[in-house]
Design an enzyme around this catalytic site. Sequence first.
Site, PDB file in Angstrom:
ATOM      1  N   LYS A  26      10.311  76.347 -13.569  1.00  0.00           N
ATOM      2  CA  LYS A  26       8.912  76.326 -13.109  1.00  0.00           C
ATOM      3  C   LYS A  26       8.582  77.632 -12.379  1.00  0.00           C
ATOM      4  O   LYS A  26       7.561  78.267 -12.664  1.00  0.00           O
ATOM      5  CB  LYS A  26       8.697  75.122 -12.181  1.00  0.00           C
ATOM      6  N   ARG A  96       7.039  71.614  -4.816  1.00  0.00           N
ATOM      7  CA  ARG A  96       7.591  70.992  -6.033  1.00  0.00           C
ATOM      8  C   ARG A  96       8.967  71.544  -6.351  1.00  0.00           C
ATOM      9  O   ARG A  96       9.240  72.723  -6.172  1.00  0.00           O
ATOM     10  CB  ARG A  96       6.643  71.260  -7.214  1.00  0.00           C
ATOM     11  N   GLY A 105      10.673  64.491 -13.962  1.00  0.00           N
ATOM     12  CA  GLY A 105      10.513  63.309 -13.117  1.00  0.00           C
ATOM     13  C   GLY A 105      11.730  62.955 -12.284  1.00  0.00           C
ATOM     14  O   GLY A 105      11.722  61.966 -11.567  1.00  0.00           O
ATOM     15  N   MET A 107      13.255  64.822  -9.882  1.00  0.00           N
ATOM     16  CA  MET A 107      13.237  65.265  -8.488  1.00  0.00           C
ATOM     17  C   MET A 107      11.825  65.099  -7.915  1.00  0.00           C
ATOM     18  O   MET A 107      10.954  64.573  -8.568  1.00  0.00           O
ATOM     19  CB  MET A 107      13.719  66.699  -8.413  1.00  0.00           C
ATOM     20  N   ARG A 380       6.516  75.886 -19.387  1.00  0.00           N
ATOM     21  CA  ARG A 380       7.953  75.933 -19.644  1.00  0.00           C
ATOM     22  C   ARG A 380       8.200  75.564 -21.100  1.00  0.00           C
ATOM     23  O   ARG A 380       7.334  74.970 -21.748  1.00  0.00           O
ATOM     24  CB  ARG A 380       8.728  74.995 -18.713  1.00  0.00           C
ATOM     25  N   HIS A 496      38.882  52.735 -33.347  1.00  0.00           N
ATOM     26  CA  HIS A 496      38.735  52.375 -34.758  1.00  0.00           C
ATOM     27  C   HIS A 496      37.269  52.159 -35.102  1.00  0.00           C
ATOM     28  O   HIS A 496      36.749  52.704 -36.080  1.00  0.00           O
ATOM     29  CB  HIS A 496      39.561  51.119 -35.037  1.00  0.00           C
ATOM     30  N   SER A 812      46.184  70.920 -41.905  1.00  0.00           N
ATOM     31  CA  SER A 812      44.923  70.368 -41.425  1.00  0.00           C
ATOM     32  C   SER A 812      45.204  69.744 -40.058  1.00  0.00           C
ATOM     33  O   SER A 812      46.075  68.869 -39.937  1.00  0.00           O
ATOM     34  CB  SER A 812      44.397  69.309 -42.399  1.00  0.00           C
ATOM     35  N   CYS A 879      40.543  68.030 -39.391  1.00  0.00           N
ATOM     36  CA  CYS A 879      39.911  66.821 -39.921  1.00  0.00           C
ATOM     37  C   CYS A 879      39.825  65.708 -38.876  1.00  0.00           C
ATOM     38  O   CYS A 879      39.481  64.585 -39.194  1.00  0.00           O
ATOM     39  CB  CYS A 879      40.631  66.341 -41.172  1.00  0.00           C
ATOM     40  N   TYR A 899      38.096  75.826 -42.468  1.00  0.00           N
ATOM     41  CA  TYR A 899      37.057  74.806 -42.619  1.00  0.00           C
ATOM     42  C   TYR A 899      37.186  73.724 -41.556  1.00  0.00           C
ATOM     43  O   TYR A 899      38.230  73.570 -40.928  1.00  0.00           O
ATOM     44  CB  TYR A 899      37.101  74.162 -44.024  1.00  0.00           C
TER      45      TYR A 899
HETATM   46  C1  PEP Z   1      43.740  62.689 -36.750  1.00  0.00           C
HETATM   47  O1  PEP Z   1      44.734  62.208 -36.202  1.00  0.00           O
HETATM   48  O2  PEP Z   1      43.040  63.563 -36.249  1.00  0.00           O
HETATM   49  C2  PEP Z   1      43.340  62.200 -38.076  1.00  0.00           C
HETATM   50  C3  PEP Z   1      42.342  62.773 -38.719  1.00  0.00           C
HETATM   51  O3  PEP Z   1      43.997  61.113 -38.571  1.00  0.00           O
HETATM   52  P1  PEP Z   1      43.675  59.609 -38.111  1.00  0.00           P
HETATM   53  O4  PEP Z   1      42.437  59.634 -37.293  1.00  0.00           O
HETATM   54  O5  PEP Z   1      43.533  58.838 -39.348  1.00  0.00           O
HETATM   55  O6  PEP Z   1      44.912  59.280 -37.342  1.00  0.00           O
END
Ligand code: PEP
Length: 931
Positions: A26, A96, A105, A107, A380, A496, A812, A879, A899
């Site tokens: 501000k 202010r 809102g 503060m 802003r 999970h 990976s 992954c 990747y």
């Molecule tokens: C991991 O452990 O990061 C993975 C991709 O395998 P999972 O989640 O199936 O154990």
Amino acid sequence: MARSIYFFGAGQADGDAQQKDLLGGKGAGLAEMTRLGIPVPPGFTVTTEVCNAYYAAGKVLPAGVEDEIKAAIGRLESLLDARFGSPEAPLLVSVRSGARASMPGMMDTILNLGMNDEIAAGLARRTGSERFALDAYRRFILTYSDIVLGVARDRFEEALGRARRDAAARLGVDATRLNSAELERKVPDSLLDPASLAALIQRQKEIVVGATGSPFPDDPRAQLGGAIRAVFDSWNNHRAQVYRKMHDIPEAWGTACNIQAMVFGNLGDDSGTGVAFTRDPSTGERRFYGEWLPNAQGEDVVAGVRTPHPLSRSGSGGGATSGGGATSDGADDASSLEARMPEAYAQLVAVQARLEQHFRDMQDLEFTIQRGELFLLQCRTGKRTGRAAVRIAVEMAREGLISQREAILRVDPGAIDQLLHPSIDEGAPKRLLARGLPASPGAATGQVVFSADEAERRAGQGKAVILVRSETSPEDIHGMKAARGVLTARGGMTSHAAVVARGMGKSCVAGCSAISVSQGQMAVTIYDDHGHATGSITVKAGDLITLDGGTGRVYLGAVPTVPAALSGEFAELMGWADAVRRLRVRSNADTPHDARTARNFGAEGIGLCRTEHMFFDEERIQAVREMILADGEAGRRRALAKLLPFQRGDFLGVFREMAGLPVTIRLLDPPLHEFLPQDEAQLEQLSQAVEISAKELRRKSQELAEYNPMLGHRGCRLAITSPEIYEMQARAILEAACEVAAAGIEVEPEIMIPLSMTRRELAITRALVERVAEQVFAEKGRRVDVRFGTMIELPRAAIMAGELAEEAEFFSFGTNDLTQTTLGISRDDAGRFLGAYVEAGIFAKDPFQSLDVPGVGALVELARDRGRAARPGLKLGICGEHGGDPSSIAFFERAGLDYVSCSPFRVPVARLAAAQAALTAESARGPRATD
Ligand code: PEP
Ligand code: MG
């Protein structure tokens, strides 16, 4: 400390837009607008450094600040030809808050400061309106008492009600049966006459004496000191703390405090106040958008008591100079600012266009019109939805206001999640039940069910259901598939339920500790904003609830949603992002359907196909269990032979969907015990099917049970003891690959070994895969290229990466397990206590959500260096769930991975985050020679 105060007024300002850290958003905006010659009431900003020093000294303003404030007030007085504390030419100010990041809102703000009885009388003389002066005075007493003196607002309610009833009697309105809201509508503030207001002020002062034991402070300088301290204090109020946590705003930033000469929007029908956005913050459409109220002060617009009017007449042309606020009809047309004050409106339109051009982003403005004269009180960068963010960025780049690169950097990747899932209709009425972790975005409404079978059964009848469990296990997969959304009481962001739901693109709220599930019902403890339990409610099977997986909120009943729309601008932005990113983006997908979704979202391959999810299908689980329960290798092979065609079929489908792109298939990972039935009824059923007594089955099941299955007989350890499982899987992959290749489809299979830690494990499994490959190629009369690699999920694997790379063509990083094993924190139990770790500042964020860069990240870099030293050109991917997290992606870019792989619905998020990471890394290296 440098200077404490930055003055702005009469076209000059000590600060500018670059000084947000010091002056807050501000303060910086006010300084910049002043420099631009835009009409802004003069004032000054007390810096965030003063706020921090105030806290450091135990809530005491640093020496010298009060003198600087005095001097700044002096400058204001001479600029405005008025005096602070003088009844003759009173100077009133607003006080202010304003932090570096906008915290709407959260503060405190105090208006009309600098008043006492004499000054109010003086103000009445000067403005010619006693009613106005007394109204400003009573509002000031109310807000100041609430914020500075700690006398809660509702203690004044009764006095205000009495004033309204007195006024109603004088106006001849029968108010006897009206509740306070109705009374407020019938007798709005503008109808309170001077006599009622004077009586009200008297009563308010008595309430203050009663509550604090002291009279309301009459000295404007004391009022100012109290207000500045209260604004600094509000940086640490509960609301602000919660908001900071939600938006990752560090406590150390502090807030600035802006003291500004008051202008009045409540000086009659030629005055007013409003808020405006230079573009529509909800859709991003390029139209001037906002609301205003005639004869009102700022708080009236946001308080929602009076319905504000649109700024513009409806349908008056297109482009940035048209548009309005709320839906416009004829009545709105007549009450619009454009119709009521055309000159001020025209000036406002010109100012907003200029501000947007100057700041090169959508602006959120506050303005007041005092007796026909326009003043800007705030400017802003405006908050916007994900959808609006994309549209605004793309259109501004098209208009030439910003570059394509800036457009890419403007959009928060987290916000585009909203574009991919249906979302809660924010305007709809709803009842909040509880909050959990925002595990998988999207809104979902359905009937509550408590078991996976029931989910499937009711979904089969065409009902929308929400599966509610204490936690889910792989056995619930069919129920999760059938449900619209999943709610769990336990488990974290990589539990999970969370991982699977994200994979399915399904809404999920996990770790919702306010609920407990037992005996076919769910008890919900209701908490207030301060975390105190205030009651409970029981939700039964069949009751409707709605999940908002993007915020972790759970609502009672059905809340309307708005569907996902992938607009043209979104596709365009993605195209720009793809052109600048270096990291490839793959997806974690287990089925042909997921693979198609991922490809549609732009995945450039599959980075993880978890084969165990294929084992849970009803037709297959029986054979899987036979395999597990078989006494010897021959029995296991017989059962595996039944599974082979199913697995081959799955891989065929996945390869076809991903034609021409790499597909990494991970061989079986979870402990076998997970595939056995958990309850007695299912055990009996299985006993009949496999002709093994229930007693014997129970014994076998106990034999397989482990104290710590995550660290037990899983991953490639399964192949060391039962190589025939991996043999079957390798055969299924290679047969499918040969079959699609024979059909002229390009196929790039990559076989990945989970949870390895030694070179020997890889040598054994590699020899196994190669042997099966040679057999299959001989049988099929053709060869396909297949790569062999491993996951890095254990610290030892990272440390021994040099040796592992001699066997593996790619790594990976399974950062879910790597985080679990490096931190020694079970990913399934983390939800119970990691929140406290984040709260205590031990981790800035949940390390299962956002990579622990100094710890787990160091292992990634070590494995990268050792792996690439042993095998130059070793392909590196990730992954784990971190593959879809923007800040983790920034690290993976810096670490030079090839990747990231994430769930299908996060692919666009990852594409954008990867592009941003590339641009950021590039600017850190300095400009390119061609720029
Ligand atoms: C991991 O452990 O990061 C993975 C991709 O395998 P999972 O989640 O199936 O154990
Ligand atoms: Mg793993």
